[in-house]
Design a protein around this motif. Structure first.
Motif, mmCIF file in Angstrom:
data_model
loop_
_atom_site.group_PDB
_atom_site.id
_atom_site.type_symbol
_atom_site.label_atom_id
_atom_site.label_comp_id
_atom_site.label_asym_id
_atom_site.label_seq_id
_atom_site.Cartn_x
_atom_site.Cartn_y
_atom_site.Cartn_z
ATOM 1 N N ILE A 1 -17.478 -10.874 -24.958
ATOM 2 C CA ILE A 1 -17.115 -10.472 -23.732
ATOM 3 C C ILE A 1 -18.495 -9.788 -23.022
ATOM 4 O O ILE A 1 -18.760 -9.733 -21.787
ATOM 5 C CB ILE A 1 -15.836 -9.504 -23.513
ATOM 6 N N ARG B 1 -16.625 -15.324 -20.771
ATOM 7 C CA ARG B 1 -15.778 -14.139 -20.763
ATOM 8 C C ARG B 1 -14.497 -14.018 -20.517
ATOM 9 O O ARG B 1 -13.763 -13.213 -21.031
ATOM 10 C CB ARG B 1 -16.572 -13.432 -19.541
ATOM 11 N N ILE B 2 -14.267 -14.958 -19.545
ATOM 12 C CA ILE B 2 -12.653 -15.239 -19.148
ATOM 13 C C ILE B 2 -11.840 -15.663 -20.403
ATOM 14 O O ILE B 2 -10.669 -15.195 -20.574
ATOM 15 C CB ILE B 2 -12.574 -16.072 -18.105
ATOM 16 N N SER B 3 -12.532 -16.765 -21.186
ATOM 17 C CA SER B 3 -11.506 -17.057 -22.308
ATOM 18 C C SER B 3 -11.499 -16.015 -23.266
ATOM 19 O O SER B 3 -10.563 -16.180 -23.905
ATOM 20 C CB SER B 3 -12.214 -18.573 -22.801
ATOM 21 N N SER B 4 -12.554 -15.398 -23.507
ATOM 22 C CA SER B 4 -12.553 -14.254 -24.520
ATOM 23 C C SER B 4 -11.556 -13.325 -24.115
ATOM 24 O O SER B 4 -10.785 -12.856 -25.110
ATOM 25 C CB SER B 4 -13.654 -13.675 -24.789
ATOM 26 N N ILE B 5 -11.526 -12.939 -23.055
ATOM 27 C CA ILE B 5 -10.556 -11.884 -22.749
ATOM 28 C C ILE B 5 -8.940 -12.622 -22.724
ATOM 29 O O ILE B 5 -8.295 -11.904 -23.405
ATOM 30 C CB ILE B 5 -10.631 -11.522 -21.257
ATOM 31 N N VAL B 6 -8.805 -13.766 -22.573
ATOM 32 C CA VAL B 6 -7.523 -14.205 -22.680
ATOM 33 C C VAL B 6 -7.073 -14.309 -24.034
ATOM 34 O O VAL B 6 -5.992 -14.091 -24.439
ATOM 35 C CB VAL B 6 -7.375 -15.665 -21.890
ATOM 36 N N VAL B 7 -7.997 -14.862 -24.895
ATOM 37 C CA VAL B 7 -7.840 -14.924 -26.376
ATOM 38 C C VAL B 7 -7.622 -13.575 -26.995
ATOM 39 O O VAL B 7 -6.708 -13.407 -27.702
ATOM 40 C CB VAL B 7 -8.782 -15.500 -26.990
ATOM 41 N N VAL C 1 -6.115 -10.989 -25.326
ATOM 42 C CA VAL C 1 -4.924 -10.569 -24.946
ATOM 43 C C VAL C 1 -3.915 -11.173 -25.694
ATOM 44 O O VAL C 1 -3.008 -10.543 -26.073
ATOM 45 C CB VAL C 1 -4.900 -10.831 -23.577
ATOM 46 N N VAL C 2 -3.866 -12.485 -25.824
ATOM 47 C CA VAL C 2 -2.924 -13.427 -26.809
ATOM 48 C C VAL C 2 -2.751 -12.806 -28.227
ATOM 49 O O VAL C 2 -1.813 -12.538 -28.784
ATOM 50 C CB VAL C 2 -3.287 -14.752 -26.660
#
Length: 65
Positions: free
Chosen positions: A16, A46-52, A54-55
């Motif tokens: 991120i 960055r977006i995919s790292s944030i989503v991962v 959070v999950v």
């Protein structure tokens, strides 16, 4: 198990903060000359790292404690 969770979170946070590092580790060494990742790649990384992350917090952290 907690050690691997910590490593996973650390890698996600690094991705991120500095997504170009992941690009250099995966693709940068294969390219001769001066090459940089695109802005779209950096944004999606960055977006995919944030989503991962959070999950991970929603599903895995409750299982550890």
């Amino acid at each position: 198990m907690i050690f691997f969770a910590f490593i996973f979170m650390a890698v996600a946070v690094i991705n991120i903060i500095y997504p170009a590092f992941g690009w250099y580790m995966r693709y940068g060494w294969m390219v001769k000359g001066d090459s940089e990742p695109s802005d779209a790649y950096l944004l999606m990384s960055r977006i995919s790292s944030i989503v991962v992350l959070v999950v991970f917090f929603i599903f895995v952290i409750p299982l550890l404690f």
